[in-house]
Design an enzyme around this catalytic site. Sequence first.
Site, PDB file in Angstrom:
ATOM      1  N   SER A  12      73.376  29.970  58.478  1.00  0.00           N
ATOM      2  CA  SER A  12      73.977  29.771  57.149  1.00  0.00           C
ATOM      3  C   SER A  12      74.084  31.098  56.390  1.00  0.00           C
ATOM      4  O   SER A  12      75.019  31.305  55.610  1.00  0.00           O
ATOM      5  CB  SER A  12      73.200  28.726  56.337  1.00  0.00           C
ATOM      6  OG  SER A  12      71.954  29.232  55.925  1.00  0.00           O
ATOM      7  N   LYS A  64      60.804  44.203  76.513  1.00  0.00           N
ATOM      8  CA  LYS A  64      61.542  44.178  75.245  1.00  0.00           C
ATOM      9  C   LYS A  64      62.560  45.323  75.161  1.00  0.00           C
ATOM     10  O   LYS A  64      63.655  45.162  74.634  1.00  0.00           O
ATOM     11  CB  LYS A  64      60.538  44.285  74.093  1.00  0.00           C
ATOM     12  CG  LYS A  64      61.123  43.994  72.744  1.00  0.00           C
ATOM     13  CD  LYS A  64      60.028  43.787  71.726  1.00  0.00           C
ATOM     14  CE  LYS A  64      60.593  43.190  70.477  1.00  0.00           C
ATOM     15  NZ  LYS A  64      59.747  42.160  69.912  1.00  0.00           N
ATOM     16  N   ARG A  90      62.767  37.179  65.985  1.00  0.00           N
ATOM     17  CA  ARG A  90      61.976  38.058  66.857  1.00  0.00           C
ATOM     18  C   ARG A  90      61.595  39.319  66.116  1.00  0.00           C
ATOM     19  O   ARG A  90      62.345  39.757  65.247  1.00  0.00           O
ATOM     20  CB  ARG A  90      62.803  38.512  68.064  1.00  0.00           C
ATOM     21  CG  ARG A  90      62.938  37.485  69.044  1.00  0.00           C
ATOM     22  CD  ARG A  90      63.770  37.854  70.238  1.00  0.00           C
ATOM     23  NE  ARG A  90      63.783  36.651  71.001  1.00  0.00           N
ATOM     24  CZ  ARG A  90      62.846  36.311  71.871  1.00  0.00           C
ATOM     25  NH1 ARG A  90      61.879  37.144  72.164  1.00  0.00           N
ATOM     26  NH2 ARG A  90      62.888  35.151  72.470  1.00  0.00           N
ATOM     27  N   LEU A  91      60.466  39.849  66.504  1.00  0.00           N
ATOM     28  CA  LEU A  91      60.058  41.138  65.947  1.00  0.00           C
ATOM     29  C   LEU A  91      60.932  42.218  66.579  1.00  0.00           C
ATOM     30  O   LEU A  91      61.069  42.261  67.799  1.00  0.00           O
ATOM     31  CB  LEU A  91      58.580  41.364  66.314  1.00  0.00           C
ATOM     32  CG  LEU A  91      57.723  42.180  65.366  1.00  0.00           C
ATOM     33  CD1 LEU A  91      57.807  41.658  63.942  1.00  0.00           C
ATOM     34  CD2 LEU A  91      56.280  42.148  65.847  1.00  0.00           C
ATOM     35  N   HIS A 108      64.010  37.346  54.176  1.00  0.00           N
ATOM     36  CA  HIS A 108      62.825  36.511  54.408  1.00  0.00           C
ATOM     37  C   HIS A 108      62.704  35.505  53.252  1.00  0.00           C
ATOM     38  O   HIS A 108      62.864  35.874  52.087  1.00  0.00           O
ATOM     39  CB  HIS A 108      61.578  37.407  54.462  1.00  0.00           C
ATOM     40  CG  HIS A 108      60.328  36.637  54.706  1.00  0.00           C
ATOM     41  ND1 HIS A 108      60.029  36.089  55.937  1.00  0.00           N
ATOM     42  CD2 HIS A 108      59.326  36.273  53.875  1.00  0.00           C
ATOM     43  CE1 HIS A 108      58.878  35.432  55.844  1.00  0.00           C
ATOM     44  NE2 HIS A 108      58.435  35.531  54.605  1.00  0.00           N
TER      45      HIS A 108
HETATM   46  C1  GRF Z   1      66.468  31.845  56.404  1.00  0.00           C
HETATM   47  O1  GRF Z   1      65.620  31.080  55.591  1.00  0.00           O
HETATM   48  C2  GRF Z   1      66.018  33.290  56.430  1.00  0.00           C
HETATM   49  O2  GRF Z   1      65.442  33.697  55.231  1.00  0.00           O
HETATM   50  C3  GRF Z   1      64.996  33.289  57.530  1.00  0.00           C
HETATM   51  O3  GRF Z   1      65.487  32.401  58.501  1.00  0.00           O
HETATM   52  C4  GRF Z   1      66.348  31.452  57.872  1.00  0.00           C
HETATM   53  C5  GRF Z   1      67.667  31.542  58.576  1.00  0.00           C
HETATM   54  O4  GRF Z   1      68.564  30.558  58.149  1.00  0.00           O
HETATM   55  N1  GRF Z   1      64.769  34.619  58.023  1.00  0.00           N
HETATM   56  P1  GRF Z   1      70.078  30.609  58.620  1.00  0.00           P
HETATM   57  O5  GRF Z   1      70.058  30.642  60.152  1.00  0.00           O
HETATM   58  O6  GRF Z   1      70.702  31.842  58.043  1.00  0.00           O
HETATM   59  O7  GRF Z   1      70.696  29.345  58.112  1.00  0.00           O
END
Ligand code: GRF
Length: 200
Positions: A12, A64, A90-91, A108
């Site tokens: 999204s 990795k 993933r890191l 985040h």
């Molecule tokens: C979001 O909440 C983002 O902050 C986190 O993972 C989720 C990804 O959602 N890192 P989308 O795949 O962009 O809908």
Amino acid sequence: MKIAVLASGRGSNLQAIIDAIAVGSCAAEIAVVLSDKADAYALERASKSGIPNFSVNPKGFENKAAYENKLLEYIRQYNCEFIVLAGYMRLVGETLLAAFPGRIINIHPALLPAFPGLHGQKQALDYGVKVAGCTVHFVDCGMDTGKIIAQRVVPVLQDDDEDSLSARILEQEHSVFPYVIDKIAKGEIYLENNKVIIKE
Ligand code: GRF
């Protein structure tokens, strides 16, 4: 600015960036979308918008570095100058970090440095904080530890559950992420001596 978007799931945030670019409010071009999951809906969203997209299964590589080198092949093939992590679960390793120093950002769903890692929204609810939100930050080798670029705050309501709080935060994610990418594309946000510079 040509960007590569890395996503693992529903995409999204990718869609929000695509939409912002379409209406001219984000001065970037998504050159390629990459996923570590073949069934990520993000890939379908990219296809629908005519954006080249590929999945790369990390399990197919011996380590990795080899996996990230494959990602870099695509990223370079499409002449990307910047990497955007949009739900990439993933890191990031030293191979990508070394290739794009100060040129990788992530979003985040919590107000970092609180609640890094998985399920930031649930961590916030369980803790009982009264405000929550999202953070866009530069990526370093830690888990959600890079320099903070922008944050948006939402209230936590008495009867919130993980879904309702996540939805409220997501609305903010969809607005702040394209905004930050736009400013980066215009050279108005950058990292200098490990400090985030923002030109208003
Ligand atoms: C979001 O909440 C983002 O902050 C986190 O993972 C989720 C990804 O959602 N890192 P989308 O795949 O962009 O809908």
